[in-house]
Design a protein around this motif. Sequence first.
Motif, PDB file in Angstrom:
ATOM      1  N   SER A   1       0.823  -1.206   0.000  1.00  0.00           N
ATOM      2  CA  SER A   1       0.000   0.000   0.000  1.00  0.00           C
ATOM      3  C   SER A   1       0.859   1.259   0.000  1.00  0.00           C
ATOM      4  O   SER A   1       0.556   2.241  -0.696  1.00  0.00           O
ATOM      5  CB  SER A   1      -0.924  -0.012   1.224  1.00  0.00           C
ATOM      6  OG  SER A   1      -1.687   1.162   1.294  1.00  0.00           O
ATOM      7  N   TYR A   2       1.942   1.226   0.766  1.00  0.00           N
ATOM      8  CA  TYR A   2       2.839   2.383   0.858  1.00  0.00           C
ATOM      9  C   TYR A   2       3.498   2.670  -0.482  1.00  0.00           C
ATOM     10  O   TYR A   2       3.494   3.808  -0.968  1.00  0.00           O
ATOM     11  CB  TYR A   2       3.888   2.105   1.930  1.00  0.00           C
ATOM     12  CG  TYR A   2       4.869   3.226   2.167  1.00  0.00           C
ATOM     13  CD1 TYR A   2       4.457   4.446   2.691  1.00  0.00           C
ATOM     14  CD2 TYR A   2       6.223   3.065   1.881  1.00  0.00           C
ATOM     15  CE1 TYR A   2       5.358   5.475   2.919  1.00  0.00           C
ATOM     16  CE2 TYR A   2       7.131   4.085   2.111  1.00  0.00           C
ATOM     17  CZ  TYR A   2       6.693   5.287   2.628  1.00  0.00           C
ATOM     18  OH  TYR A   2       7.588   6.307   2.852  1.00  0.00           O
ATOM     19  N   LEU A   3       4.051   1.651  -1.114  1.00  0.00           N
ATOM     20  CA  LEU A   3       4.760   1.855  -2.377  1.00  0.00           C
ATOM     21  C   LEU A   3       3.816   2.179  -3.528  1.00  0.00           C
ATOM     22  O   LEU A   3       4.216   2.850  -4.487  1.00  0.00           O
ATOM     23  CB  LEU A   3       5.602   0.624  -2.709  1.00  0.00           C
ATOM     24  CG  LEU A   3       6.826   0.410  -1.822  1.00  0.00           C
ATOM     25  CD1 LEU A   3       7.544  -0.879  -2.202  1.00  0.00           C
ATOM     26  CD2 LEU A   3       7.785   1.594  -1.912  1.00  0.00           C
ATOM     27  N   ASP A   4       2.579   1.718  -3.446  1.00  0.00           N
ATOM     28  CA  ASP A   4       1.606   2.046  -4.486  1.00  0.00           C
ATOM     29  C   ASP A   4       1.378   3.554  -4.589  1.00  0.00           C
ATOM     30  O   ASP A   4       0.990   4.059  -5.643  1.00  0.00           O
ATOM     31  CB  ASP A   4       0.273   1.338  -4.216  1.00  0.00           C
ATOM     32  CG  ASP A   4       0.285  -0.122  -4.656  1.00  0.00           C
ATOM     33  OD1 ASP A   4       1.178  -0.505  -5.438  1.00  0.00           O
ATOM     34  OD2 ASP A   4      -0.599  -0.888  -4.205  1.00  0.00           O
ATOM     35  N   ARG A   5       1.634   4.275  -3.505  1.00  0.00           N
ATOM     36  CA  ARG A   5       1.494   5.737  -3.525  1.00  0.00           C
ATOM     37  C   ARG A   5       2.552   6.398  -4.401  1.00  0.00           C
ATOM     38  O   ARG A   5       2.353   7.518  -4.885  1.00  0.00           O
ATOM     39  CB  ARG A   5       1.614   6.298  -2.103  1.00  0.00           C
ATOM     40  CG  ARG A   5       0.490   5.912  -1.165  1.00  0.00           C
ATOM     41  CD  ARG A   5       0.853   6.207   0.288  1.00  0.00           C
ATOM     42  NE  ARG A   5       1.431   7.529   0.480  1.00  0.00           N
ATOM     43  CZ  ARG A   5       2.068   7.919   1.585  1.00  0.00           C
ATOM     44  NH1 ARG A   5       2.214   7.069   2.593  1.00  0.00           N
ATOM     45  NH2 ARG A   5       2.556   9.143   1.685  1.00  0.00           N
ATOM     46  N   TYR A   6       3.677   5.725  -4.603  1.00  0.00           N
ATOM     47  CA  TYR A   6       4.819   6.343  -5.278  1.00  0.00           C
ATOM     48  C   TYR A   6       5.114   5.765  -6.661  1.00  0.00           C
ATOM     49  O   TYR A   6       5.858   6.366  -7.432  1.00  0.00           O
ATOM     50  CB  TYR A   6       6.073   6.196  -4.400  1.00  0.00           C
ATOM     51  CG  TYR A   6       5.963   6.926  -3.088  1.00  0.00           C
ATOM     52  CD1 TYR A   6       6.225   8.291  -2.999  1.00  0.00           C
ATOM     53  CD2 TYR A   6       5.562   6.256  -1.934  1.00  0.00           C
ATOM     54  CE1 TYR A   6       6.109   8.966  -1.798  1.00  0.00           C
ATOM     55  CE2 TYR A   6       5.445   6.928  -0.722  1.00  0.00           C
ATOM     56  CZ  TYR A   6       5.717   8.281  -0.661  1.00  0.00           C
ATOM     57  OH  TYR A   6       5.586   8.949   0.539  1.00  0.00           O
ATOM     58  N   ARG A   7       4.560   4.621  -6.984  1.00  0.00           N
ATOM     59  CA  ARG A   7       4.878   3.999  -8.269  1.00  0.00           C
ATOM     60  C   ARG A   7       4.254   4.774  -9.422  1.00  0.00           C
ATOM     61  O   ARG A   7       3.226   5.442  -9.277  1.00  0.00           O
ATOM     62  CB  ARG A   7       4.393   2.552  -8.293  1.00  0.00           C
ATOM     63  CG  ARG A   7       2.893   2.381  -8.182  1.00  0.00           C
ATOM     64  CD  ARG A   7       2.481   0.924  -8.320  1.00  0.00           C
ATOM     65  NE  ARG A   7       1.058   0.747  -8.098  1.00  0.00           N
ATOM     66  CZ  ARG A   7       0.124   0.967  -9.018  1.00  0.00           C
ATOM     67  NH1 ARG A   7       0.467   1.383 -10.229  1.00  0.00           N
ATOM     68  NH2 ARG A   7      -1.158   0.783  -8.733  1.00  0.00           N
TER      69      ARG A   7
END
Length: 248
Positions: free
Chosen positions: A23-29
């Motif tokens: 969920s955290y990395l989905d914000r930045y991809r």
Amino acid sequence: MGKRRILFLKAVAYSDLNPMIQSYLDRYRNENTELEVRSLKTGPKHLEYQYYQAIAGDGILKEVKRAEKDGFDAVIISCFDDPFLYPSREISQKIVVTAPGEASMHLAAVLGNQFSVIVGRDKWIPQMKENVHRYGLESKLASFRSLGMGVLDFHENEEETVRRMKREIRSAIETDRAEVIILGCSMQFGFYEELQKEFQVPVIDSMVASLKHTEYLLEVQERTGWRFSRQGLYERPPEEEMEEWGIN
């Protein structure tokens, strides 16, 4: 640029936080990035000891080869020590292989004159210092600062983690003259925004840095054909030898 598949490989047999990390990395991809977070099936739950890293090495290399066969475009080996990064690049064919330490340090070297790395324990520093040397960034290193916490502690009491981070970051800036701060463990994810706002210097989350670095390398590769050289360091072992010895 078409869809790109990236495997975020947690180099440990610990998956409790994987949904949070996804969920955290989905914000930045990027929109064209398909990201999967995966842990090793067996092995240690953290890599604070080089013995643990050696045990995890076989699993890391197998997952890198598996990812390439499964059609991933890149693998991020998620540990700031960058375990088995060079061997993984060596045995890969076309897949891009990256890791948080290398990605974060090179980014920090561009964003300021000197950087400090906030580590969990003093035990980690010698190996990380070797990596700074390996990456040719000795002149950019201001210091290492230790929190006195293990990998699995950072999200147990986040308030205490932030308190210790602020103490060490303040010392790194005021005493060591650091201009950029690197959070020197991928499990220190999720803290950088608050710290960056308070200290008004770049605070690099190594997990996010590794993702953006990987996306950049994939775009460069597609647009220019620039990829890891097979001359010298990343020369691939002969296929016939690996087949003969049963290690391919």
